[in-house]
Design a protein around this motif. Structure first.
Motif, short mmCIF file in Angstrom:
data_model
loop_
_atom_site.label_atom_id
_atom_site.label_comp_id
_atom_site.label_asym_id
_atom_site.label_seq_id
_atom_site.Cartn_x
_atom_site.Cartn_y
_atom_site.Cartn_z
N VAL A 191 0.83 -1.20 0.00
CA VAL A 191 0.00 0.00 0.00
C VAL A 191 0.87 1.25 0.00
N ALA A 192 1.93 1.23 0.83
CA ALA A 192 2.83 2.40 0.89
C ALA A 192 3.52 2.63 -0.45
N GLU A 193 3.94 1.56 -1.10
CA GLU A 193 4.59 1.69 -2.40
C GLU A 193 3.62 2.25 -3.45
N LEU A 194 2.39 1.77 -3.45
CA LEU A 194 1.42 2.16 -4.48
C LEU A 194 0.87 3.56 -4.27
N ARG A 195 1.09 4.16 -3.09
CA ARG A 195 0.61 5.53 -2.85
C ARG A 195 1.26 6.53 -3.79
N VAL A 196 2.39 6.15 -4.39
CA VAL A 196 3.08 7.06 -5.30
C VAL A 196 2.19 7.48 -6.46
N PHE A 197 1.21 6.64 -6.81
CA PHE A 197 0.34 6.93 -7.94
C PHE A 197 -0.66 8.05 -7.63
N ARG A 198 -0.79 8.43 -6.36
CA ARG A 198 -1.69 9.52 -6.01
C ARG A 198 -1.06 10.88 -6.28
N ASN A 199 0.21 10.90 -6.53
CA ASN A 199 0.94 12.14 -6.80
C ASN A 199 0.58 12.65 -8.19
N ARG A 200 0.10 13.89 -8.28
CA ARG A 200 -0.32 14.45 -9.57
C ARG A 200 0.85 14.57 -10.54
N ASP A 201 2.04 14.88 -10.01
CA ASP A 201 3.20 15.00 -10.88
C ASP A 201 3.58 13.65 -11.47
N VAL A 202 3.43 12.57 -10.69
CA VAL A 202 3.68 11.23 -11.22
C VAL A 202 2.68 10.90 -12.32
N GLN A 203 1.42 11.23 -12.08
CA GLN A 203 0.39 10.96 -13.09
C GLN A 203 0.69 11.70 -14.40
N LEU A 204 1.12 12.95 -14.29
CA LEU A 204 1.42 13.74 -15.48
C LEU A 204 2.67 13.20 -16.18
N SER A 316 12.17 11.00 -10.96
CA SER A 316 12.24 12.09 -9.98
C SER A 316 10.91 12.31 -9.29
N THR A 317 9.82 12.21 -10.03
CA THR A 317 8.51 12.44 -9.42
C THR A 317 8.06 11.27 -8.55
N ALA A 318 8.60 10.08 -8.80
CA ALA A 318 8.23 8.89 -8.01
C ALA A 318 9.33 8.52 -7.03
N ALA A 319 10.10 9.51 -6.57
CA ALA A 319 11.25 9.23 -5.71
C ALA A 319 10.86 8.61 -4.37
N ALA A 330 8.40 1.76 -16.89
CA ALA A 330 8.11 0.75 -17.91
C ALA A 330 6.63 0.71 -18.23
N SER A 331 5.79 0.86 -17.21
CA SER A 331 4.35 0.82 -17.43
C SER A 331 3.88 1.98 -18.31
N ALA A 332 4.47 3.16 -18.09
CA ALA A 332 4.10 4.31 -18.90
C ALA A 332 4.40 4.05 -20.37
N TYR A 333 5.58 3.50 -20.63
CA TYR A 333 5.96 3.20 -22.00
C TYR A 333 5.04 2.13 -22.60
N TYR A 374 2.16 21.24 -21.66
CA TYR A 374 1.38 21.49 -20.43
C TYR A 374 2.22 21.18 -19.19
N ALA A 375 2.96 20.07 -19.22
CA ALA A 375 3.82 19.71 -18.09
C ALA A 375 4.87 20.79 -17.84
N TRP A 376 5.41 21.32 -18.91
CA TRP A 376 6.45 22.36 -18.79
C TRP A 376 5.85 23.63 -18.16
N LEU A 377 4.67 24.04 -18.64
CA LEU A 377 4.01 25.21 -18.07
C LEU A 377 3.67 25.01 -16.60
N ARG A 378 3.26 23.79 -16.25
CA ARG A 378 2.95 23.47 -14.85
C ARG A 378 4.20 23.57 -13.98
N ASP A 379 5.31 23.08 -14.49
CA ASP A 379 6.57 23.16 -13.75
C ASP A 379 6.98 24.62 -13.52
N ARG A 380 6.86 25.43 -14.56
CA ARG A 380 7.27 26.84 -14.45
C ARG A 380 6.35 27.60 -13.48
N ARG A 381 5.05 27.26 -13.52
CA ARG A 381 4.11 27.91 -12.62
C ARG A 381 4.40 27.53 -11.17
#
Length: 388
Positions: A191-204, A316-319, A330-333, A374-381
């Motif tokens: 459960v602790a490992e899978l919580r990483v998927f709740r991160n919006r940056d990871v999703q993006l 970096s986002t799933a650190a 790998a799953s994203a690819y 969009y990801a780049w604009l989000r990072d800059r914001r």
């Protein structure tokens, strides 16, 4: 232990070849099992789904397991999966065998990297990981063409037998030479490992990787049919063209890493734009063998040039879950591969014809540019808010 990395490289080479070689033997499988090219293309989707589901879930569930026994079990499943593929009497059995084989692939890669890094000399962790990644590059440069040669000359079933033999050799090397790294990572719950998927940056980050790679993967899935049925190359030339693609991919991988270190998002957006233009050029010149051969190298280089930056972003986002991050990447690819195979099949069945895959692939790549932007604009914001 120096022998650990070469042993693991053999395994990575065999497993990754099993993923890529399907592009070279797809028409042979379709003909032998009496299914259409789009249906055969769904074998790529099957493998991708297996990696998408199996990677994060299995990696999280086995986080507490001793690494060496775990990867030996995973290798055993891979061997059995390739043997089942070679002996499959009907399409449905082959489809199921591909899914089973894929379920363990991401978890093997994640744990192989953990073992390799834990046995590396101080200050050599990054170069050690690069050697395992080079095993994947070799699968593209040598494994896929060799597997295609074997399949063309001795039947596609021989390709899967060869893959089983390669993985069996890797199994013996791991059992003999790789140490058991029991405490390579801190024990965490699934459960602790899978919580990483709740991160919006990871999703993006996953969305960027999935969408931006889907266009080229659509072309790669139906590569053999495109270069033979559309351009007019002989079947025997497919393996050579896959070699050309692989050499381009290796060159693009190194160049893309260099560019990403200096200007990650700018280089990614620029390279994706050039890739979209290259796919349009392939469509316009699809009847020319010379231009197609050149462009196979070019799209291989461009397609793999964007991967280092995408990998760095996902990691970096799933650190918070470093082992799982490898499987997430790998799953994203594989999300891209699954979607690409499905969409490519729909394009062909819809009567648009094989050459239209280049144009649809270019359009999907443009969508990837949009998500990346969009990801780049989000990072800059976010950066501006942190400064304020």
């Amino acid at each position: 232990m120096k022998s650990s990395v070469p042993s693991l490289m053999v395994c990575v080479f065999g497993i990754t070849t099993g993923e890529f070689v399907i592009a070279g033997i797809l028409p042979d499988i379709a003909g032998d099992l009496a299914v259409s090219i789009p249906a055969a293309g769904l074998l790529v989707t099957a493998y991708a789904i297996g990696m998408i589901v199996g990677g994060p879930v299995l990696t999280a569930l086995t986080a507490r397991f001793p690494r060496k026994p775990l990867i030996l079990v995973l290798l055993g499943i891979t061997i059995l999966g390739n043997l089942a593929s070679a002996l499959a009497p009907v399409y449905s059995v082959l489809f199921a065998a591909r899914i089973v084989t894929a379920l363990v692939t991401s978890t093997f890669f994640a744990n192989a990297i953990v073992i390799a890094v834990s046995t590396a000399a101080p200050g050599k962790q990054a170069s050690t990981v690069s050697k395992l990644v080079f095993g994947m590059n070799l699968a593209m440069i040598l494994g896929a063409p060799i597997g295609t040669f074997i399949g063309n000359d001795h039947g596609w079933r021989s390709t899967f037998l060869a893959l089983a033999a390669c993985c069996a050799a890797g199994f013996l090397l791991v059992a003999r030479l790789v140490p058991d790294v029991r405490d390579a990572t801190p024990a965490t719950s699934a459960v602790a490992e899978l919580r990483v998927f709740r991160n919006r940056d990871v999703q993006l980050a996953i969305a960027v990787t999935a969408v931006a790679n889907a266009g080229l993967l659509m072309v790669f899935t139906f590569f053999a049919s495109l270069v033979t049925d559309v351009t007019g190359f002989a079947t025997g030339a497919v393996a050579v063209l896959l070699l050309v693609y692989g050499v381009g991919a290796a060159a693009g991988n190194f160049a893309g890493g260099w560019l990403s270190d200096r200007a990650p998002m700018r280089s990614q957006l620029g390279l994706l734009a050039v890739l979209a233009a290259a796919l349009v050029l392939m469509w316009s010149a699809s009847g020319s063998m010379t231009v197609t051969a050149i462009m196979v190298f070019v799209i291989g280089a461009l397609g793999f040039s964007v991967i280092p930056g995408m990998q760095a972003r996902v990691l970096s986002t799933a650190a918070a879950a470093p082992t799982l991050a490898m499987a997430v990447n790998a799953s994203a690819y594989q999300l891209a591969a699954a979607f690409a195979a499905w969409l490519g099949g729909r394009v062909i069945d819809g009567g648009l014809g094989l050459p239209s895959l280049y144009l649809v692939g270019a359009a999907v790549t443009v969508a990837g540019i949009g998500v990346s932007g969009y990801a780049w604009l989000r990072d800059r914001r976010t950066s501006r808010l942190e400064v304020a």
